[in-house]
Design an enzyme around this catalytic site. Structure first.
Site, mmCIF file in Angstrom:
data_model
loop_
_atom_site.group_PDB
_atom_site.id
_atom_site.type_symbol
_atom_site.label_atom_id
_atom_site.label_comp_id
_atom_site.label_asym_id
_atom_site.label_seq_id
_atom_site.Cartn_x
_atom_site.Cartn_y
_atom_site.Cartn_z
ATOM 1 N N LYS A 1 43.860 58.916 44.563
ATOM 2 C CA LYS A 1 42.158 58.327 45.183
ATOM 3 C C LYS A 1 42.506 57.210 45.851
ATOM 4 C CE LYS A 1 41.810 54.449 42.353
ATOM 5 N NZ LYS A 1 43.131 54.359 42.127
ATOM 6 N N PHE B 1 47.638 42.702 37.362
ATOM 7 C CA PHE B 1 47.144 43.515 36.439
ATOM 8 C C PHE B 1 47.658 43.540 35.271
ATOM 9 C CE2 PHE B 1 45.654 47.769 34.610
ATOM 10 C CZ PHE B 1 44.365 47.598 35.247
#
Ligand SMILES: NC(=O)C1=CN([C@@H]2O[C@H](COP(=O)(O)OP(=O)(O)OC[C@H]3O[C@@H](n4cnc5c(N)ncnc54)[C@H](O)[C@@H]3O)[C@@H](O)[C@H]2O)C=CC1
Ligand SMILES: O=C(CO)COP(=O)(O)O
Length: 331
Positions: free
Chosen positions: A272, A84
């Site tokens: 999530k 990332f």
């Protein structure tokens, strides 16, 4: 018959003309949407600044914000050259910022600087940005990091979540008090059961460090592949959220939206993930839309933890029974 084949079809020029005008329409609409978005961002930024100016009347010091107001080409230091961090550095550079990426491994750093490629993560993707005056710069020593962490710098933090508070505690002396820390990790610090926002402030032993939280839905790999991606940035201060929005929207593939709910973004980004893992397992097991929809629907009925656990449980059972079957067949 031959005549009917060789003669142009009726309205022969009409179709190409319609297709051309359709394409021209799409190009024009895309261009207008980009202009409109730039204009919206500019307006949002100037609204935020006006609000800050107004707030000074109530004794809030806004002078410290003024030097960095929305200049293009700001300095962005990305911490961590994993998947990332690499993709965030790429986005920042494509958005026109001076971008530095910090990592511990000197060989990785040399490869990024010499070959414009991260040898460990997302190795297929070049980090060289066509047409840019400068390219992403790798650094690998704490001395260099300290030099780059100048007042007002924006830090995009992309280290693993559970290492984050200890990292800030250890290095707090080199983090300027006015640096905007934009954190990409979400959820809880398990040692203290704190949200990252609280754990980072405690680690820095400061109450007023500017913080923002960047979340997806996004995967590093797809960002690098140029798939259209939207991100959300949340901060208690709309000024800082808009600042990250401006820095990280490259108007080509990545667009950042602003939220004033850092707790919601931190929790949502983490909660999530059980669903995401469940979805991956459902797809990996070869189930289809029914099964996926069942999990998502049950979760949206407030049964998230239970349905996730039971789905993961039954999915895991299926994996194990499948493995057992394969083993039996093989033996
Ligand atoms: N991979 C993705 O698509 C997304 C990741 N994130 C978040 O970004 C953060 C990083 O995730 P990834 O890049 O996927 O993990 P990763 O495991 O690929 O990268 C983590 C990097 O941090 C480095 N690192 C660890 N300790 C360090 C230290 N003390 N000093 C310097 N570098 C250090 C590691 O060497 C590694 O290169 C996580 O918090 C994750 O939740 C958020 C959104 C999407
Ligand atoms: O959690 C993720 C991968 O670690 C991705 O989360 P977001 O897409 O919400 O940033």
């Amino acid at each position: 018959m031959a005549a009917s084949i060789s003669s142009p079809p009726r309205g022969g020029f009409l179709l190409p003309a319609m297709a051309a005008s359709f394409c021209a329409g799409i190009v024009a609409a895309t261009h207008l949407m980009r202009l409109r978005d730039r204009e919206r961002l500019r307006k949002a930024a100037s609204r935020t600044q006006k609000n800050l100016m107004r707030s000074s009347r109530f004794g809030i010091d806004v002078a410290k914000f003024i030097p960095y107001r929305f200049q293009k080409k700001q300095k962005v230091v990305v911490l961590g050259a994993g998947s990332f961090g690499t993709s965030m550095a790429f986005v920042s550079q494509t958005a026109g910022n001076e971008t530095i990426i910090y990592m511990r491994d000197p060989k990785q750093c040399e490869a990024i600087n010499r070959q414009g490629r991260n040898p460990k993560y997302l190795t297929d993707h070049s980090l060289r940005i066509e047409g840019a005056d400068n390219q992403i710069r790798g650094i690998c020593t704490l001395e260099d990091l300290e030099k780059e962490l100048t007042p007002g710098v924006v830090i995009i933090h992309a280290l693993p979540c559970q290492l984050t508070p200890p990292w800030f505690a250890e290095h707090k002396d080199i983090i300027p008090r006015d640096a905007l820390i934009c954190c990409t990790c979400k959820g809880l610090y398990l040692e203290t059961n704190q949200l990252m926002s609280h754990a980072i402030l405690d680690a820095l032993d400061r109450v007023d460090q500017p913080l923002a939280f960047l979340s997806g839905p996004s995967f590093a790999e797809e960002i690098m592949r140029g798939f259209p991606t939207t991100l959300v940035v949340a901060s208690d201060s709309s000024f800082h959220a808009v600042r990250v929005q401006q820095l990280m929207s490259n108007f080509r593939t990545v667009r950042v939206f602003v939220s004033d709910d850092p707790i919601g973004v931190q929790l949502g980004g983490a909660l999530k993930n059980p669903l995401a893992v469940g979805a991956g397992m459902i797809s990996g097991l070869g189930f289809g839309t029914n099964t996926l929809s069942a999990m998502v629907t049950r979760a949206s009925h407030g049964k998230c933890p239970r349905s996730c656990v039971s789905f993961l449980h039954s999915a895991a059972n299926s994996v194990f029974s499948l493995t057992r079957k394969i083993e039996t067949i093989q033996s």
